[in-house]
Scaffold this active site. Structure first.
Site, PDB file in Angstrom:
ATOM      1  N   GLU A 186     -40.258   5.206 -10.017  1.00 24.83           N
ATOM      2  CA  GLU A 186     -41.307   5.993 -10.687  1.00 24.83           C
ATOM      3  C   GLU A 186     -42.319   5.122 -11.423  1.00 24.83           C
ATOM      4  O   GLU A 186     -43.481   5.490 -11.553  1.00 24.83           O
ATOM      5  CB  GLU A 186     -40.678   6.998 -11.659  1.00 24.83           C
ATOM      6  N   PHE A 206     -27.989  18.044 -17.730  1.00 26.76           N
ATOM      7  CA  PHE A 206     -28.049  16.958 -16.752  1.00 26.76           C
ATOM      8  C   PHE A 206     -29.501  16.572 -16.495  1.00 26.76           C
ATOM      9  O   PHE A 206     -30.346  17.425 -16.261  1.00 26.76           O
ATOM     10  CB  PHE A 206     -27.372  17.394 -15.443  1.00 26.76           C
ATOM     11  N   GLN A 207     -29.781  15.289 -16.514  1.00 22.28           N
ATOM     12  CA  GLN A 207     -31.129  14.746 -16.326  1.00 22.28           C
ATOM     13  C   GLN A 207     -32.150  15.362 -17.276  1.00 22.28           C
ATOM     14  O   GLN A 207     -33.290  15.609 -16.905  1.00 22.28           O
ATOM     15  CB  GLN A 207     -31.573  14.867 -14.863  1.00 22.28           C
ATOM     16  N   LYS A 264     -38.156  23.670 -14.812  1.00 22.75           N
ATOM     17  CA  LYS A 264     -37.934  24.178 -13.459  1.00 22.75           C
ATOM     18  C   LYS A 264     -38.200  25.679 -13.356  1.00 22.75           C
ATOM     19  O   LYS A 264     -38.778  26.145 -12.375  1.00 22.75           O
ATOM     20  CB  LYS A 264     -36.498  23.861 -13.046  1.00 22.75           C
ATOM     21  N   MET A 323     -46.327 -18.689 -17.764  1.00 23.62           N
ATOM     22  CA  MET A 323     -47.042 -18.645 -19.036  1.00 23.62           C
ATOM     23  C   MET A 323     -46.086 -18.903 -20.196  1.00 23.62           C
ATOM     24  O   MET A 323     -46.443 -19.588 -21.156  1.00 23.62           O
ATOM     25  CB  MET A 323     -47.755 -17.298 -19.200  1.00 23.62           C
TER      26      MET A 323
END
Lengths: 562, 165
Positions: free
Chosen positions: A49, A111-112, A161, A475
């Site tokens: 993502e 969940f999630q 949802k 760097m």
């Protein structure tokens, strides 16, 4: 017309003329993905993502249109955070949709489930949790409006949802009405007059232009303003491309790795005209000794940027394009002024001649990374879109590639996000399939979002990756060399993986140059490939550092030179 | 954090969930100081009014007001400091009483125009309203008797001039 939340989502995007979504499916966005299954909407399936958000970011920077992201709840949503913070730092317009557990479960550690609105409050311009499908169309309209107006930025919409499946009458609002959000776009005319007066009375003026010029699409106005008055210009990292990099009035980038000429001009100017720049610490150096002799004019659309780090004499809040147009209209006596500052320009040319950036390559020695960037510039005729990772690769890309046009140099300037370049290049290539897009990378950074090679292969995107492979986190190694007595703590990452084999495993093309003589050939071969990603592994001299360098906390004229 | 002058800022915000968190997050994220913060609905139920007391020098205050204004939910920010305004705070104070201290406490209550809202065999609970100095003064006077508990609302403020909305 009755529609479900998921269908409304799609309709709203069409109304906003969105042609591409960067996304990754999951449980909490299944209703939307089901609608996308047969929809006339391009969906780029990413591999992580974070990649989706950087792609949307690259798409937005290259095209000027807001990027759109769709991910699921919980980990899908939290994986967007770095991308959002990157876009927020650099004021990039984007709308990110996250799935969320059904409203009845919110707060139950489902969940999630993650409180993504809470998590992203400090790294978005604004964010929303849609609790009722009836609000969805209005919220999407507002989100696009907020993302793209004023000082642009990312906006996040969290979509439970059950909101995606709930049905309501759909109509897309024509207008946005947010009384509490009214960005001031028109500069104050009195302030503009004062600014012009100050400029025309100056003897050693400098224009210090930043990313605001690009987000305001004001490069043309800036260029004609500069050419009328003959004022030397320096760009911030974010501003590169906002003024032609091959113009004689261009002094190069300023700041920590700025050119000698630009930093000396800053130190000696009596009138600093800051345009869409925000006096970042990488630009100012030691703040008490920043532009010691100058009166400062500051144009910016964001009032909070003004007098935040450096007190300003003439602030002008407004859209840069608008303000510059007014300035151009009201400008008189430009030709006379241009003649009057000739001595100043000669002085600057003198500085430029004393210490130039050199990409010179001894053909018997190891490849210099600067030489690679210089050859990329020559062989693409300066017409490519360049993205970068973060670190030495980024600074050399800023120093040695000359950007003629805005939106051709895409880099994570504010947040400094390693792993930005590859997904950003993919996003830019999606926006401009015909253009050459090159991610100039380090062997460290590239590995932070390397999985997106699969996305590029899937989509047959011919992005080019040029790895300046020095086997170090360069760097950081440079700072250790200069300020930590060469104690290279955890910066040697070694000669792995074999990048050529790696991209071949993904289904792209891998090329390698080990000697200076091979560089041109590798680039030429890479530029010919048009149907898949190609990775150029340049094995470069690991001891090369980025110069000039103003050590942190030092004033701009205290540069370490080569 | 730089001390500087104390400022009372009045902020009108859209009455939505999360607004308080945005403002609190802005202060903590940027290292600004909050001494007190009060928030409640206005006549218009869509709008809430916050009174924030903070300290800082001019530059910090300029940033605070600008950053507040930048939040999408913030309708108006007004720094009341430097003009005429009323400032009030309410405190509930539970103070110990004994046979021989009751009268003295009652006279303090009287002088401060406080109210006794609850009495028990061993304590009075007082309600007092006033500006910061008054609350401080009564607390100091009651302290020797033994303050068992005190709770303060934080300050609310209203400007006198018509533009100070």
């Amino acid at each position: 017309m009755k529609k479900s939340g998921a269908e409304i989502f799609l309709e709203c995007l069409k109304k906003e003329k969105v042609d591409t979504i960067f996304g990754y499916p999951g449980g909490a966005v299944l209703p939307i993905y089901d609608v996308l299954y047969k929809a006339d909407m391009r969906h780029i399936l990413v591999r992580h993502e974070q990649g989706a958000v950087h792609m949307a970011d690259g798409y937005a920077r290259a095209s000027g249109r807001p990027g759109v992201v769709l991910v699921t709840s919980g980990p899908g949503a939290t994986n967007t955070v770095t991308g959002l913070a990157t876009a927020y730092s650099d004021s990039i317009p984007m709308v990110v949709f996250t799935g969320q557990v059904p409203t009845a479960l919110i707060g139950n550690d489902a969940f999630q489930e993650a409180d993504i609105v809470g998590i992203t409050r400090p790294c978005t311009k604004h964010n929303y949790l849609v609790k009722d499908v009836k609000d969805l169309a209005r919220i999407v309209k507002e989100a696009f409006y907020i993302a793209t107006t004023g000082r642009p930025g990312p906006v996040l919409i969290d979509l439970p949802k059950d909101v995606q499946t709930a049905v309501t009458d759909f109509s897309y609002p024509d207008n946005v009405d947010i009384p509490s959000y009214q960005p001031n776009l028109k500069g104050h005319s009195g302030q503009i007059k004062k600014a012009l007066k100050l400029i025309l009375a100056s003897e050693r003026p400098v224009i210090y232009a930043g990313g605001g010029v690009i987000s305001s699409n004001a490069a043309a106005e800036l260029t004609s303003f500069v050419r009328k008055l003959g004022i030397p210009v320096t760009n911030t990292l974010m501003g590169l491309g906002g003024f032609p990099g091959d113009d004689p009035l261009f002094m190069g980038m300023l700041g920590m790795h700025g050119t000698y000429a630009a930093n000396m001009a800053m130190t000696n100017t009596d009138c600093l005209i800051a345009i869409g720049s925000r006096f970042d610490d990488r630009v100012t150096g030691k703040i008490d000794e920043f532009v010691p002799y100058a009166k400062i004019i500051h144009l910016d659309v964001d009032p909070t940027s003004i007098s935040k780090n450096v007190a300003v004499d003439i602030p002008i809040v407004g859209d840069i394009k608008n303000v510059l147009k007014v300035m151009l209209k009201e400008l008189t006596g430009a030709a006379k002024f241009k003649r009057s500052i000739k001595a100043w320009r000669t002085e600057i040319d003198g500085w430029a001649a004393t210490h130039t950036l050199s990409a010179k390559q001894d053909k018997k020695k190891k490849i210099r990374p600067q030489y690679v960037v210089d050859r990329l510039y020559a062989l693409t005729k300066g017409d490519a879109i360049i993205t970068t990772e973060v670190g030495q690769n980024q600074m050399w890309s800023a120093q040695f590639y000359k950007y003629k046009n805005p939106r051709t140099f895409l880099t994570s300037g504010g947040l400094g996000t390693m792993g930005y370049g590859l997904p950003a290049a993919i996003g830019a290539q999606v926006a401009f399939p015909e253009k050459t897009v090159i991610d100039i990378a380090g062997d460290g950074s590239i590995q932070m979002n390397i999985q997106e090679l699969a996305t590029a292969v899937d989509q047959k995107l011919p992005v080019k990756i040029a790895i300046l492979n020095n086997r170090f986190l360069g760097m950081v190694r440079q700072w250790q060399e200069l300020f930590f007595d060469k104690r290279y703590s955890s910066t040697c990452i070694g000669n792995k993986p074999d990048f050529v084999k790696l991209i071949e495993a993904y289904g792209g093309v891998g090329l390698r140059a080990k000697t200076p003589d091979e560089v041109d050939n590798v680039i030429k071969q890479a530029l010919k490939i048009t149907d898949r990603p190609v990775l150029m592994d340049f094995v470069v001299d690991a001891t090369e550092d980025v110069y000039p360098m103003v050590p942190a906390g030092q004033p701009l004229n205290k540069m370490l030179l080569v | 954090m730089d001390k500087g002058v104390r400022h009372t800022i009045s902020v009108s915000v859209v009455n939505e969930f999360g607004v308080l968190s945005r403002i609190a997050g802005l202060f903590s994220g940027r290292g600004f100081n909050i001494e007190s913060l009060c928030v409640a609905e206005t006549l218009d139920p869509k709008v809430s009014r916050m009174t924030i007391v903070t300290t800082g020098d001019d530059r910090i205050l300029e940033q605070i007001t600008k950053q507040l204004n930048k939040l999408v939910n913030v309708i108006k920010v007004y720094d009341l400091t430097g003009e005429e305004y009323f400032e009030r705070e309410l405190a509930l104070i539970k103070v110990n009483i004994k046979q021989d201290t009751r009268t003295e406490i009652l006279s303090i209550v009287d002088i401060f125009r406080a109210k006794i809202v609850d009495v028990s065999p061993r304590s009075y609970t007082l309600e007092v309203t006033g500006d910061e100095n008054k609350i401080r003064a009564i607390t100091e006077l009651l302290r020797p008797f033994g303050i068992k508990e005190i709770v303060r609302t934080g300050r609310i403020a209203l400007g006198r001039s018509p533009k100070a909305k």
